[in-house]
Design an enzyme around this catalytic site. Structure first.
Site, mmCIF file in Angstrom:
data_model
loop_
_atom_site.group_PDB
_atom_site.id
_atom_site.type_symbol
_atom_site.label_atom_id
_atom_site.label_comp_id
_atom_site.label_asym_id
_atom_site.label_seq_id
_atom_site.Cartn_x
_atom_site.Cartn_y
_atom_site.Cartn_z
ATOM 1 N N GLU A 98 46.770 -36.734 -20.308
ATOM 2 C CA GLU A 98 46.153 -37.857 -19.578
ATOM 3 C C GLU A 98 44.813 -38.261 -20.182
ATOM 4 O O GLU A 98 43.888 -37.459 -20.279
ATOM 5 C CB GLU A 98 45.945 -37.462 -18.104
ATOM 6 C CG GLU A 98 45.314 -38.571 -17.266
ATOM 7 C CD GLU A 98 45.112 -38.171 -15.807
ATOM 8 O OE1 GLU A 98 45.340 -36.988 -15.467
ATOM 9 O OE2 GLU A 98 44.704 -39.046 -15.008
ATOM 10 N N ASP A 145 47.606 -40.410 -7.588
ATOM 11 C CA ASP A 145 46.306 -39.766 -7.805
ATOM 12 C C ASP A 145 45.207 -40.555 -7.114
ATOM 13 O O ASP A 145 44.654 -41.491 -7.676
ATOM 14 C CB ASP A 145 46.026 -39.650 -9.321
ATOM 15 C CG ASP A 145 44.776 -38.831 -9.608
ATOM 16 O OD1 ASP A 145 44.213 -38.239 -8.664
ATOM 17 O OD2 ASP A 145 44.344 -38.806 -10.777
ATOM 18 N N ASP A 162 46.896 -43.254 -15.995
ATOM 19 C CA ASP A 162 46.270 -43.316 -14.676
ATOM 20 C C ASP A 162 45.706 -44.724 -14.506
ATOM 21 O O ASP A 162 44.959 -45.207 -15.366
ATOM 22 C CB ASP A 162 45.165 -42.249 -14.596
ATOM 23 C CG ASP A 162 44.475 -42.203 -13.244
ATOM 24 O OD1 ASP A 162 44.026 -43.269 -12.774
ATOM 25 O OD2 ASP A 162 44.330 -41.111 -12.672
ATOM 26 N N ASP A 185 39.574 -44.051 -7.273
ATOM 27 C CA ASP A 185 40.685 -43.335 -6.643
ATOM 28 C C ASP A 185 40.862 -43.668 -5.169
ATOM 29 O O ASP A 185 41.008 -42.777 -4.330
ATOM 30 C CB ASP A 185 40.540 -41.817 -6.858
ATOM 31 C CG ASP A 185 40.753 -41.435 -8.317
ATOM 32 O OD1 ASP A 185 41.859 -41.634 -8.816
ATOM 33 O OD2 ASP A 185 39.790 -40.954 -8.957
ATOM 34 N N HIS A 225 42.022 -45.509 -15.356
ATOM 35 C CA HIS A 225 41.432 -44.976 -16.577
ATOM 36 C C HIS A 225 41.353 -45.957 -17.739
ATOM 37 O O HIS A 225 41.299 -45.562 -18.895
ATOM 38 C CB HIS A 225 42.200 -43.726 -17.012
ATOM 39 C CG HIS A 225 41.970 -42.566 -16.102
ATOM 40 N ND1 HIS A 225 42.357 -41.287 -16.385
ATOM 41 C CD2 HIS A 225 41.341 -42.499 -14.894
ATOM 42 C CE1 HIS A 225 42.021 -40.475 -15.400
ATOM 43 N NE2 HIS A 225 41.414 -41.191 -14.481
ATOM 44 N N LYS A 262 41.367 -40.948 -20.530
ATOM 45 C CA LYS A 262 40.413 -41.572 -19.613
ATOM 46 C C LYS A 262 39.406 -42.384 -20.418
ATOM 47 O O LYS A 262 39.127 -42.071 -21.578
ATOM 48 C CB LYS A 262 39.715 -40.476 -18.811
ATOM 49 C CG LYS A 262 38.814 -40.989 -17.727
ATOM 50 C CD LYS A 262 38.592 -39.917 -16.655
ATOM 51 C CE LYS A 262 37.587 -40.417 -15.645
ATOM 52 N NZ LYS A 262 37.607 -39.649 -14.408
ATOM 53 N N TRP A 303 44.601 -32.835 -18.096
ATOM 54 C CA TRP A 303 43.476 -33.768 -18.120
ATOM 55 C C TRP A 303 42.195 -32.950 -18.218
ATOM 56 O O TRP A 303 42.018 -31.963 -17.498
ATOM 57 C CB TRP A 303 43.427 -34.650 -16.867
ATOM 58 C CG TRP A 303 42.141 -35.435 -16.863
ATOM 59 C CD1 TRP A 303 41.845 -36.513 -17.639
ATOM 60 C CD2 TRP A 303 40.958 -35.146 -16.096
ATOM 61 N NE1 TRP A 303 40.555 -36.918 -17.413
ATOM 62 C CE2 TRP A 303 39.981 -36.098 -16.476
ATOM 63 C CE3 TRP A 303 40.620 -34.175 -15.147
ATOM 64 C CZ2 TRP A 303 38.701 -36.113 -15.930
ATOM 65 C CZ3 TRP A 303 39.343 -34.191 -14.606
ATOM 66 C CH2 TRP A 303 38.393 -35.159 -14.992
ATOM 67 N N HIS A 343 49.872 -41.805 -13.036
ATOM 68 C CA HIS A 343 48.973 -41.436 -11.954
ATOM 69 C C HIS A 343 48.641 -42.746 -11.267
ATOM 70 O O HIS A 343 47.722 -43.448 -11.675
ATOM 71 C CB HIS A 343 47.703 -40.767 -12.487
ATOM 72 C CG HIS A 343 47.823 -39.278 -12.576
ATOM 73 N ND1 HIS A 343 46.759 -38.458 -12.781
ATOM 74 C CD2 HIS A 343 48.902 -38.474 -12.434
ATOM 75 C CE1 HIS A 343 47.185 -37.192 -12.791
ATOM 76 N NE2 HIS A 343 48.473 -37.187 -12.595
ATOM 77 N N ASP A 395 36.630 -46.010 -11.501
ATOM 78 C CA ASP A 395 37.756 -45.097 -11.278
ATOM 79 C C ASP A 395 37.594 -44.405 -9.923
ATOM 80 O O ASP A 395 37.420 -43.201 -9.833
ATOM 81 C CB ASP A 395 37.771 -44.068 -12.426
ATOM 82 C CG ASP A 395 38.920 -43.085 -12.309
ATOM 83 O OD1 ASP A 395 39.927 -43.437 -11.673
ATOM 84 O OD2 ASP A 395 38.803 -41.975 -12.851
HETATM 85 C C1 RNT Z 1 40.557 -37.618 -13.268
HETATM 86 C C2 RNT Z 1 42.022 -37.652 -13.472
HETATM 87 C C3 RNT Z 1 42.788 -36.459 -12.964
HETATM 88 C C4 RNT Z 1 42.302 -35.985 -11.605
HETATM 89 C C5 RNT Z 1 43.195 -34.940 -10.972
HETATM 90 C C6 RNT Z 1 42.530 -34.262 -9.824
HETATM 91 O O1 RNT Z 1 39.948 -38.805 -13.551
HETATM 92 O O2 RNT Z 1 42.557 -38.815 -12.940
HETATM 93 O O3 RNT Z 1 44.137 -36.734 -12.965
HETATM 94 O O4 RNT Z 1 42.169 -37.042 -10.717
HETATM 95 O O5 RNT Z 1 43.619 -34.062 -11.925
HETATM 96 ZN ZN ZN Z 2 44.689 -38.977 -12.903
#
Ligand code: RNT
Ligand code: ZN
Length: 419
Positions: free
Chosen positions: A226, A326, A259, A296, A262, A228, A185, A286, A294
């Site tokens: 990955e 994640d 993810d 998390d 994302h 985004k 990523w 993720h 986003d």
């Molecule tokens: C960032 C991505 C990525 C990170 C990690 C730490 O938006 O989701 O995966 O969260 O690599």
């Molecule tokens: Zn991620």
């Protein structure tokens, strides 16, 4: 095991059996699914390579709860505590910046030997390992570009880092006897509207092709990419968008990483899995919880989590899909964050196995959407909790919220001492 847990299980087992669901068999299936728990929840994505480096890349951790791990030893101790409260055998997902070494190495110099302590530990604990190059939190990513940077020298630095990361992945796979998923990523993107959206994507394509030039045996290392939608500071344009990586992954036989944070707010990862499963080599998840952006947040047992799990179970995608987590929340106990999020992922998978899918498929095929809706709703109240409790008990981990006392004790004894 507490008698009541067994009694409740037996009653629930009978009820599910009347719908053709064998709960003993379900637990056997559940046991086989490994969740890749991300190391970075333990220390707010800081890592150990450069102590003075702040988190960049358009991601952010908020909160100042005491107890963030400051050393690899502390992080491993916290992880051990978390794993001891989660049923099943799982994996640990490491980022390159978590190298455990006395040497001063830059990201373009990392080698498997900088991670041997993690490997030794994983072997003792029976854990699998996954890996990620860290293309952020470094002076060479400060202007927001890495693998797609216009300056070849900077691009080459990151290409070298990613190549070396793959070798670390291969090493993990060889040592642990299970494939390591190495996930790429990058944060590259523009805050404001770009003139040229194409050229950075061409550069990224070239960089990735260079990184993946060497053949690595998939029984040791699998690569994932990955995408985004946006990040802080890359609101208008992200080079590695979903279309970019979907195209890249499909044409290069790479795993496609999805993810949950994302995508556009009304888009869901659960609705992408079936389509991708038809065409792609495989998927990496993720699993995260975006709250308005986003963000998390720690994964909760919400509708989307249940739906992701249902897709995986209904379509037999648990082998084609690698499940990673994640999230990073520094406003609560970090060990608890892992335990809550990971237990929820497993609960969601269990719930998915406890749905009379075959019956529902027949109703759907016959156009009996009344039955479909009625059964789906009634099953939301079925005694899956009894199955979960029994699973935890048989796996020798605390039942229900019993684990919390353990974490509180650990906080008092270990975490608050860290200042
Ligand atoms: C960032 C991505 C990525 C990170 C990690 C730490 O938006 O989701 O995966 O969260 O690599
Ligand atoms: Zn991620």
């Amino acid at each position: 095991m507490h008698k009541q847990i067994k009694r409740d299980y037996d009653a629930a087992k009978e009820l599910y059996a009347s719908h053709g669901i064998d709960t003993d068999e379900v637990l056997e299936q559940l046991k086989k699914i490994k969740i890749s728990m991300h190391c970075w929840q333990g220390d707010d994505v800081n890592g150990f390579m450069n102590k003075d480096q702040v988190l960049t890349g358009g991601i952010s951790v908020t909160g100042n709860y005491p107890g963030a791990a400051r050393t690899p030893e502390e992080l491993r101790l916290d992880l051990e505590k978390a794993y001891s409260l989660i049923p099943g055998k799982h994996k640990l997902n490491l980022h390159a910046i978590y190298a455990d070494t006395e040497e001063k190495v830059d990201l373009d110099e990392i080698e498997p030997r900088h991670y041997t302590k993690w490997v030794e530990w994983a072997k003792v604990k029976g854990l699998g390992l996954d890996f990620n190059p860290t293309c952020f939190s470094h002076p060479k990513s400060d202007d927001g570009f890495t693998l797609s940077h216009p300056d070849k020298e900077i691009r080459d630095f990151w290409i070298e880092h990613c190549k070396r990361s793959r070798k670390v992945g291969e090493y993990f796979g060889k040592e642990t006897g299970q494939p390591c998923v190495t996930n790429y990523w990058i944060p590259d993107g523009f805050k404001d509207i770009p003139v040229d959206r194409l050229t950075p994507r061409k550069r990224l394509e070239e960089s990735l092709d260079e990184i993946f030039k060497e053949e690595i045996d998939p029984q040791y290392n699998l690569d994932a990419v990955e995408s985004k939608l946006f990040g802080i500071g890359s609101e208008s344009y992200v080079v590695g968008s979903h279309e970019f990586y979907m195209g890249y992954g499909l044409t290069r036989n790479k795993l496609i990483c999805l993810d949950s944070g994302h995508f556009h707010p009304t888009e869901t990862v659960s609705n992408k899995l079936s389509s991708l499963s038809l065409f792609s080599e495989g998927m990496l998840l993720h699993v995260s919880r975006p709250v308005r952006w986003d963000s998390d947040h720690v994964v909760t047992l919400d509708d989307e989590l249940l739906e992701i799990a249902r897709e995986l179970v209904t379509h037999n995608l648990t082998e084609k899909t690698h499940i990673g987590l994640d999230f990073f929340d520094a406003s609560i106990n970090r060990v608890a964050a892992w335990v809550i999020g990971t237990r929820n992922m497993i609960k969601a998978l269990l719930r998915a196995y406890l749905i009379p899918t075959e019956k529902l498929k027949v109703a759907e095929l016959e156009g009996d959407f009344t039955t479909r809706l009625a059964l789906m709703e009634e099953f939301k109240m079925y005694p899956f909790g009894a199955i979960w409790d029994y699973y935890c008990a048989t796996q020798n981990v605390p039942v229900r919220e019993e684990w919390l006392a353990d974490v509180k004790e650990y906080e008092k004894k270990v975490l608050v001492e860290r200042v």
